[in-house]
Scaffold this active site. Sequence first.
Site, PDB file in Angstrom:
ATOM      1  N   HIS A 141      47.449  65.974  -9.666  1.00  0.00           N
ATOM      2  CA  HIS A 141      46.573  66.769  -8.804  1.00  0.00           C
ATOM      3  C   HIS A 141      45.483  67.360  -9.704  1.00  0.00           C
ATOM      4  O   HIS A 141      45.723  67.607 -10.892  1.00  0.00           O
ATOM      5  CB  HIS A 141      47.438  67.875  -8.188  1.00  0.00           C
ATOM      6  CG  HIS A 141      46.771  68.700  -7.147  1.00  0.00           C
ATOM      7  ND1 HIS A 141      45.873  69.698  -7.437  1.00  0.00           N
ATOM      8  CD2 HIS A 141      46.907  68.710  -5.791  1.00  0.00           C
ATOM      9  CE1 HIS A 141      45.484  70.281  -6.320  1.00  0.00           C
ATOM     10  NE2 HIS A 141      46.083  69.699  -5.298  1.00  0.00           N
ATOM     11  N   ASP A 218      54.464  70.203 -13.211  1.00  0.00           N
ATOM     12  CA  ASP A 218      53.845  70.699 -11.995  1.00  0.00           C
ATOM     13  C   ASP A 218      54.852  70.422 -10.878  1.00  0.00           C
ATOM     14  O   ASP A 218      55.018  69.279 -10.449  1.00  0.00           O
ATOM     15  CB  ASP A 218      52.518  69.961 -11.765  1.00  0.00           C
ATOM     16  CG  ASP A 218      51.900  70.306 -10.425  1.00  0.00           C
ATOM     17  OD1 ASP A 218      52.532  71.019  -9.631  1.00  0.00           O
ATOM     18  OD2 ASP A 218      50.773  69.829 -10.173  1.00  0.00           O
ATOM     19  N   GLN A 221      55.187  69.805  -5.657  1.00  0.00           N
ATOM     20  CA  GLN A 221      55.718  68.905  -4.618  1.00  0.00           C
ATOM     21  C   GLN A 221      57.196  68.586  -4.795  1.00  0.00           C
ATOM     22  O   GLN A 221      57.775  67.896  -3.957  1.00  0.00           O
ATOM     23  CB  GLN A 221      54.922  67.580  -4.608  1.00  0.00           C
ATOM     24  CG  GLN A 221      53.458  67.745  -4.244  1.00  0.00           C
ATOM     25  CD  GLN A 221      53.235  68.157  -2.788  1.00  0.00           C
ATOM     26  OE1 GLN A 221      54.102  67.966  -1.920  1.00  0.00           O
ATOM     27  NE2 GLN A 221      52.073  68.719  -2.506  1.00  0.00           N
ATOM     28  N   LYS A 244      54.301  76.025  -0.124  1.00  0.00           N
ATOM     29  CA  LYS A 244      54.843  74.691   0.158  1.00  0.00           C
ATOM     30  C   LYS A 244      56.359  74.742   0.334  1.00  0.00           C
ATOM     31  O   LYS A 244      56.992  73.736   0.605  1.00  0.00           O
ATOM     32  CB  LYS A 244      54.484  73.732  -0.978  1.00  0.00           C
ATOM     33  CG  LYS A 244      52.976  73.503  -1.116  1.00  0.00           C
ATOM     34  CD  LYS A 244      52.672  72.465  -2.169  1.00  0.00           C
ATOM     35  CE  LYS A 244      51.254  72.514  -2.677  1.00  0.00           C
ATOM     36  NZ  LYS A 244      50.238  72.047  -1.735  1.00  0.00           N
ATOM     37  N   CYS A 382      42.948  65.972  -3.520  1.00  0.00           N
ATOM     38  CA  CYS A 382      42.728  66.592  -4.848  1.00  0.00           C
ATOM     39  C   CYS A 382      43.328  65.723  -5.948  1.00  0.00           C
ATOM     40  O   CYS A 382      43.916  66.235  -6.913  1.00  0.00           O
ATOM     41  CB  CYS A 382      43.311  68.002  -4.916  1.00  0.00           C
ATOM     42  SG  CYS A 382      42.530  69.129  -3.768  1.00  0.00           S
TER      43      CYS A 382
HETATM   44  C1  LIG Z   1      51.132  68.278  -7.107  1.00  0.00           C
HETATM   45  C2  LIG Z   1      50.331  69.516  -6.827  1.00  0.00           C
HETATM   46  N1  LIG Z   1      49.981  70.310  -7.834  1.00  0.00           N
HETATM   47  C3  LIG Z   1      49.289  71.439  -7.654  1.00  0.00           C
HETATM   48  C4  LIG Z   1      48.874  71.806  -6.406  1.00  0.00           C
HETATM   49  C5  LIG Z   1      48.084  73.061  -6.244  1.00  0.00           C
HETATM   50  O1  LIG Z   1      48.785  73.985  -5.494  1.00  0.00           O
HETATM   51  P1  LIG Z   1      48.088  75.338  -5.021  1.00  0.00           P
HETATM   52  O2  LIG Z   1      46.819  74.946  -4.342  1.00  0.00           O
HETATM   53  O3  LIG Z   1      49.093  75.959  -4.115  1.00  0.00           O
HETATM   54  O4  LIG Z   1      47.848  76.147  -6.250  1.00  0.00           O
HETATM   55  C6  LIG Z   1      49.190  71.010  -5.313  1.00  0.00           C
HETATM   56  C7  LIG Z   1      48.710  71.340  -3.957  1.00  0.00           C
HETATM   57  O5  LIG Z   1      48.637  70.534  -3.088  1.00  0.00           O
HETATM   58  C8  LIG Z   1      49.950  69.835  -5.537  1.00  0.00           C
HETATM   59  O6  LIG Z   1      50.281  69.038  -4.519  1.00  0.00           O
END
Ligand SMILES: Cc1ncc(COP(=O)(O)O)c(C=O)c1O
Length: 424
Positions: A141, A218, A221, A244, A382
């Site tokens: 992401h 990270d 997900q 999430k 993203c």
């Molecule tokens: C794999 C992953 N990393 C990071 C993020 C960023 O999360 P946030 O926007 O809640 O900070 C997301 C959000 O969709 C994500 O799917």
Amino acid sequence: MKNEMAIAEKSLDNTVAAREFDVERIRADFPVLHQSVNGQPLVYLDNGASSQVPQIVIDRGSTYLEEEHSNIHRGVHYLSQKATTAYEGAREKVKRFINARDAKECIFVRGATEGINLVMHGYGRKFISAGDEIIISAMEHHANIVPGQMLCEEKGARLRVIPMNDAGELLLDAYDALLNERTKFVAVTHVSNALGSINPVREIIERAHKYGVPVLLDGAQSVPHMPIDVQALDCDFFAFSGHKIYAPTGSGIVYGKAELLETMNPFQGGGDMIKSVTFEKTTYADLPHKMEAGTPAIASQIGLGAALDYLNTIDREAAAAHEAELLRYATERLSAIEGVRIIGTAREKASVLSFVIDDIHPHDIGTILDQQGIAIRAGHHCAQPVMQRFNIPATARASFAFYNTKAEVDVLASTIEKVIEIFS
Ligand SMILES: Cc1ncc(COP(=O)(O)O)c(C=O)c1O
């Protein structure tokens, strides 16, 4: 022998009972699901972006606002102490949920993005220098690309990328070839938001540790779909977002091993993160407060604690089995539709289903599905490098939570057929 068989049968019964998942009872916990959108019952399949919030979390937020609202830590009065207890109580719940050694290793942040930035700032800016290398993966992401890239630009370091195959699986041999004595940090996603791939993070961590390199996962997900044990994973940092996992926006955690967090620079300066301040010198508070400057999202983080309480009341193994079955069924249904192509076919997948349809832009798919009350996500998620890797501008993505049903998958599949008809 007969006795043994009876015992075996009984334990089988127990296993089956444990695996039964009453999705209708679970759905009753989520008020937002019970509404019509554009005259149709809402089918909410955008859980990868944000999942919905159960009544118990809504109630906890109301209780805080109605009975406890106050600033934390600094107050001697009743309300401040109540709010502090609830906020720090939520941290204890997180500690247990991810099996951290100590609650001070769980830093409250607004979400995964802020958590990753905290690490890139606090660890990266202190320990990465010119000529060093940071390894990420091809399926990150932007939240796990851009902060590393900014750090590399600032320090003259180099970003290296673990490639993936056409199924969306990371190539570990290529990872091995990237690791070397210049590698100073590894940051990879546990589960891809764009493809659903579950990455072999234990191997990734083990191999990095052979070089003495810390690893950030990270977990945005992965936390919604699987139990997380940061000690068993032996990751050095783990970031995730509350919104999430059935909690309000503005809540989240970055976990870090205490010995690393202790050596790091604070992310931001301000109130609550100091021991003492003079114009000549400031000394910092102990963990976790050193990393939490200013008034935090108190209500949201208390809500995160309530969401974890909620998750502890449900059979998560059965919930995961239900999600796996939804993914299997949706993959089968969508693959059978002529013109639909699934993007992301890794052997290990979480319940995220990205797809494209010949000659129909994903935004058009999303818009027509929305007219029928179906919420999916369309775009690059993203993760623009993932789109470039598959040579597509965007995908449509259905992402399932444990409150989704096979009937909803049927509605999705039949509406996709209608979309194709409209464009034919
Ligand atoms: C794999 C992953 N990393 C990071 C993020 C960023 O999360 P946030 O926007 O809640 O900070 C997301 C959000 O969709 C994500 O799917």
